[in-house]
Design a protein around this motif. Structure first.
Motif, PDB file in Angstrom:
ATOM      1  N   HIS A  54       3.820   4.043   7.473  1.00  7.05           N
ATOM      2  CA  HIS A  54       2.769   4.299   6.493  1.00  7.05           C
ATOM      3  C   HIS A  54       2.713   3.156   5.479  1.00  7.05           C
ATOM      4  O   HIS A  54       3.747   2.624   5.079  1.00  7.05           O
ATOM      5  CB  HIS A  54       3.024   5.608   5.743  1.00  7.05           C
ATOM      6  CG  HIS A  54       2.948   6.826   6.607  1.00  7.05           C
ATOM      7  ND1 HIS A  54       3.086   8.107   6.108  1.00  7.05           N
ATOM      8  CD2 HIS A  54       2.744   6.973   7.938  1.00  7.05           C
ATOM      9  CE1 HIS A  54       2.970   8.978   7.099  1.00  7.05           C
ATOM     10  NE2 HIS A  54       2.773   8.310   8.215  1.00  7.05           N
ATOM     11  N   TYR A  55       1.514   2.805   5.046  1.00  8.10           N
ATOM     12  CA  TYR A  55       1.369   1.757   4.031  1.00  8.10           C
ATOM     13  C   TYR A  55       0.185   2.089   3.146  1.00  8.10           C
ATOM     14  O   TYR A  55      -0.695   2.885   3.518  1.00  8.10           O
ATOM     15  CB  TYR A  55       1.184   0.384   4.678  1.00  8.10           C
ATOM     16  CG  TYR A  55      -0.111   0.244   5.462  1.00  8.10           C
ATOM     17  CD1 TYR A  55      -1.254  -0.291   4.891  1.00  8.10           C
ATOM     18  CD2 TYR A  55      -0.189   0.667   6.792  1.00  8.10           C
ATOM     19  CE1 TYR A  55      -2.437  -0.413   5.606  1.00  8.10           C
ATOM     20  CE2 TYR A  55      -1.354   0.565   7.521  1.00  8.10           C
ATOM     21  CZ  TYR A  55      -2.480   0.023   6.918  1.00  8.10           C
ATOM     22  OH  TYR A  55      -3.657  -0.079   7.633  1.00  8.10           O
ATOM     23  N   GLY A  56       0.153   1.508   1.951  1.00  8.32           N
ATOM     24  CA  GLY A  56      -0.946   1.793   1.056  1.00  8.32           C
ATOM     25  C   GLY A  56      -0.990   0.866  -0.136  1.00  8.32           C
ATOM     26  O   GLY A  56      -0.058   0.088  -0.390  1.00  8.32           O
ATOM     27  N   LEU A 104       4.107   9.144   0.137  1.00  3.24           N
ATOM     28  CA  LEU A 104       3.606   8.396   1.287  1.00  3.24           C
ATOM     29  C   LEU A 104       4.474   8.618   2.510  1.00  3.24           C
ATOM     30  O   LEU A 104       3.996   8.641   3.621  1.00  3.24           O
ATOM     31  CB  LEU A 104       3.533   6.913   0.942  1.00  3.24           C
ATOM     32  CG  LEU A 104       2.880   6.006   1.983  1.00  3.24           C
ATOM     33  CD1 LEU A 104       1.404   6.331   2.156  1.00  3.24           C
ATOM     34  CD2 LEU A 104       3.069   4.541   1.612  1.00  3.24           C
ATOM     35  N   ASN A 117      -0.448  12.959   1.732  1.00  7.12           N
ATOM     36  CA  ASN A 117       0.372  11.791   1.421  1.00  7.12           C
ATOM     37  C   ASN A 117      -0.119  11.030   0.191  1.00  7.12           C
ATOM     38  O   ASN A 117       0.516  10.057  -0.225  1.00  7.12           O
ATOM     39  CB  ASN A 117       0.402  10.821   2.607  1.00  7.12           C
ATOM     40  CG  ASN A 117       1.046  11.430   3.829  1.00  7.12           C
ATOM     41  OD1 ASN A 117       0.378  11.761   4.799  1.00  7.12           O
ATOM     42  ND2 ASN A 117       2.358  11.586   3.791  1.00  7.12           N
ATOM     43  N   LEU A 118      -1.241  11.444  -0.371  1.00  6.69           N
ATOM     44  CA  LEU A 118      -1.838  10.714  -1.483  1.00  6.69           C
ATOM     45  C   LEU A 118      -1.422  11.298  -2.832  1.00  6.69           C
ATOM     46  O   LEU A 118      -1.010  12.450  -2.939  1.00  6.69           O
ATOM     47  CB  LEU A 118      -3.359  10.726  -1.346  1.00  6.69           C
ATOM     48  CG  LEU A 118      -3.905  10.118  -0.044  1.00  6.69           C
ATOM     49  CD1 LEU A 118      -5.418  10.238   0.008  1.00  6.69           C
ATOM     50  CD2 LEU A 118      -3.473   8.664   0.098  1.00  6.69           C
ATOM     51  N   THR A 175       1.921  -4.795   4.641  1.00  4.42           N
ATOM     52  CA  THR A 175       2.250  -4.739   3.218  1.00  4.42           C
ATOM     53  C   THR A 175       2.570  -6.123   2.669  1.00  4.42           C
ATOM     54  O   THR A 175       2.242  -6.429   1.515  1.00  4.42           O
ATOM     55  CB  THR A 175       3.432  -3.786   2.954  1.00  4.42           C
ATOM     56  OG1 THR A 175       4.545  -4.159   3.777  1.00  4.42           O
ATOM     57  CG2 THR A 175       3.061  -2.354   3.256  1.00  4.42           C
ATOM     58  N   ARG A 207       5.065   1.075   1.102  1.00  2.00           N
ATOM     59  CA  ARG A 207       5.359   1.233   2.530  1.00  2.00           C
ATOM     60  C   ARG A 207       6.430   2.290   2.735  1.00  2.00           C
ATOM     61  O   ARG A 207       7.461   2.284   2.059  1.00  2.00           O
ATOM     62  CB  ARG A 207       5.830  -0.085   3.138  1.00  2.00           C
ATOM     63  CG  ARG A 207       6.146   0.079   4.644  1.00  2.00           C
ATOM     64  CD  ARG A 207       6.939  -1.067   5.195  1.00  2.00           C
ATOM     65  NE  ARG A 207       7.477  -0.717   6.505  1.00  2.00           N
ATOM     66  CZ  ARG A 207       8.637  -1.105   6.979  1.00  2.00           C
ATOM     67  NH1 ARG A 207       9.416  -1.886   6.256  1.00  2.00           N
ATOM     68  NH2 ARG A 207       9.050  -0.740   8.167  1.00  2.00           N
ATOM     69  N   GLU A 249      -6.355   5.080  -4.708  1.00  3.10           N
ATOM     70  CA  GLU A 249      -5.327   4.806  -3.709  1.00  3.10           C
ATOM     71  C   GLU A 249      -5.948   4.695  -2.322  1.00  3.10           C
ATOM     72  O   GLU A 249      -6.873   5.426  -1.985  1.00  3.10           O
ATOM     73  CB  GLU A 249      -4.268   5.909  -3.719  1.00  3.10           C
ATOM     74  CG  GLU A 249      -3.082   5.625  -2.799  1.00  3.10           C
ATOM     75  CD  GLU A 249      -1.998   6.691  -2.895  1.00  3.10           C
ATOM     76  OE1 GLU A 249      -0.893   6.455  -2.370  1.00  3.10           O
ATOM     77  OE2 GLU A 249      -2.246   7.764  -3.490  1.00  3.10           O
ATOM     78  N   VAL A 252      -1.123   9.632   8.494  1.00  2.00           N
ATOM     79  CA  VAL A 252      -1.339   9.828   7.064  1.00  2.00           C
ATOM     80  C   VAL A 252      -2.460  10.850   6.873  1.00  2.00           C
ATOM     81  O   VAL A 252      -3.480  10.811   7.567  1.00  2.00           O
ATOM     82  CB  VAL A 252      -1.715   8.494   6.386  1.00  2.00           C
ATOM     83  CG1 VAL A 252      -2.184   8.729   4.949  1.00  2.00           C
ATOM     84  CG2 VAL A 252      -0.530   7.546   6.381  1.00  2.00           C
ATOM     85  N   ALA A 302      -4.572   4.494   1.746  1.00  2.00           N
ATOM     86  CA  ALA A 302      -3.367   4.647   2.562  1.00  2.00           C
ATOM     87  C   ALA A 302      -3.740   4.869   4.021  1.00  2.00           C
ATOM     88  O   ALA A 302      -4.770   5.458   4.335  1.00  2.00           O
ATOM     89  CB  ALA A 302      -2.529   5.818   2.054  1.00  2.00           C
TER      90      ALA A 302
END
Length: 275
Positions: A249-251, A275, A90-91, A181, A245, A166, A86, A168
């Motif tokens: 990747h997760y956030g 993401l 990705n944000l 998640t 998710r 955010e 990430v 991530a």
């Protein structure tokens, strides 16, 4: 060994070149006949914000899209199973909040490390490392003021100036990202039931682009609207929280600016596609 052609080999070189051209033409014709001639993928998604997926990922995405319901149709820039680490690319960007918040008013601050995320007082505030045991993550603050917390510049000094925040990161594997998640979402669900007069989260809405590209979000309702211990069904939320998710990747995205249902859904989908 030095790469120079042998003496008197000019005619043979011409023959080899003609043979190579003929082989390429034959391969192209065969490809057209068998349907296996593959063009290189474009350098990015529709808006260039997401890396291009491999041909196998694209096939998986197309298959998932065909089986998804109309309400879960994927964003064109979503990349199932997002590979690699990430990064700030990705944000979420300020443009995700227009027209509700003018883009020119939003300031972006990034940092990497540990810290508190969108786990509210009703669940007991912890850092991401305390919750998941991970070493760190990307934090992004979107604010309408340059006055930020000196200990964490992704937070505005005055909460009214916070548009969103955010967090991530990437897990070692997609299965572990799914576990993360689920744990993060379970924390947020706890805030769906609170004593009357206390702010509360509304029902969970799930967005699914593909089996491993999903988001679950809940709107925020102020205490005056909580008269029964749960969020009212007939009122619009004022911002909310989402757990995202995409593959490994997760956030977690927390929206502080007052967005209703349609705007929240749009922002969550945009965050998931990046993401």
């Amino acid at each position: 060994m030095n790469g120079a052609p042998p003496a008197g080999g000019g005619d043979h070189a011409v023959v080899r070149v003609r043979s190579a051209v003929a082989a390429l033409v034959a391969a192209a014709v065969l490809g057209l006949a068998t349907g296996r001639f593959v063009l290189p993928p474009p350098p990015g998604g529709v808006d260039g914000s997401v890396p291009a997926s491999s041909s196998s990922s694209a096939s998986a995405s197309a298959s998932a899209s065909a089986s998804a319901s109309a309400t879960d149709a994927p964003d064109a820039s979503a990349t199932p199973g997002a590979p690699g680490p990430v990064t700030t690319e990705n944000l979420l960007e300020p443009t995700a909040f227009r027209p509700e918040v003018p883009v020119g008013r939003i300031h972006v601050t990034d940092r990497y490390g540990d810290g508190f995320y969108a786990n509210s007082a009703c669940t007991g505030e912890k850092t991401l490392t305390q919750t998941l045991g991970v070493p760190g993550a990307h934090f992004r603050g979107l604010t309408t003021s340059l006055r930020t917390d000196p200990d964490d510049p992704t937070w505005a000094t005055d909460k009214v100036d916070q548009v969103a925040r955010e967090v991530a990161a990437e897990a070692p594997s997609p299965s572990l990202a799914q576990d993360f998640t689920e744990r993060l979402l379970q924390e947020q669900v706890t805030c769906q039931e609170q004593p009357p007069g206390h702010w509360v989260y509304g029902r969970t809405t799930t967005v699914r682009f593909a089996p491993d590209v999903t988001a679950s979000w809940m709107g925020t309702y102020e205490g005056l609207l909580n008269t029964t211990g749960r969020a009212p069904e007939v009122e619009e939320p004022c911002g909310g929280v989402a757990v995202l998710r995409n593959g490994s990747h997760y956030g977690v995205l927390e929206v502080h600016t007052c967005l209703g249902t349609a705007a929240m859904d749009r922002v969550v989908r945009t965050a998931l596609s990046r993401l």
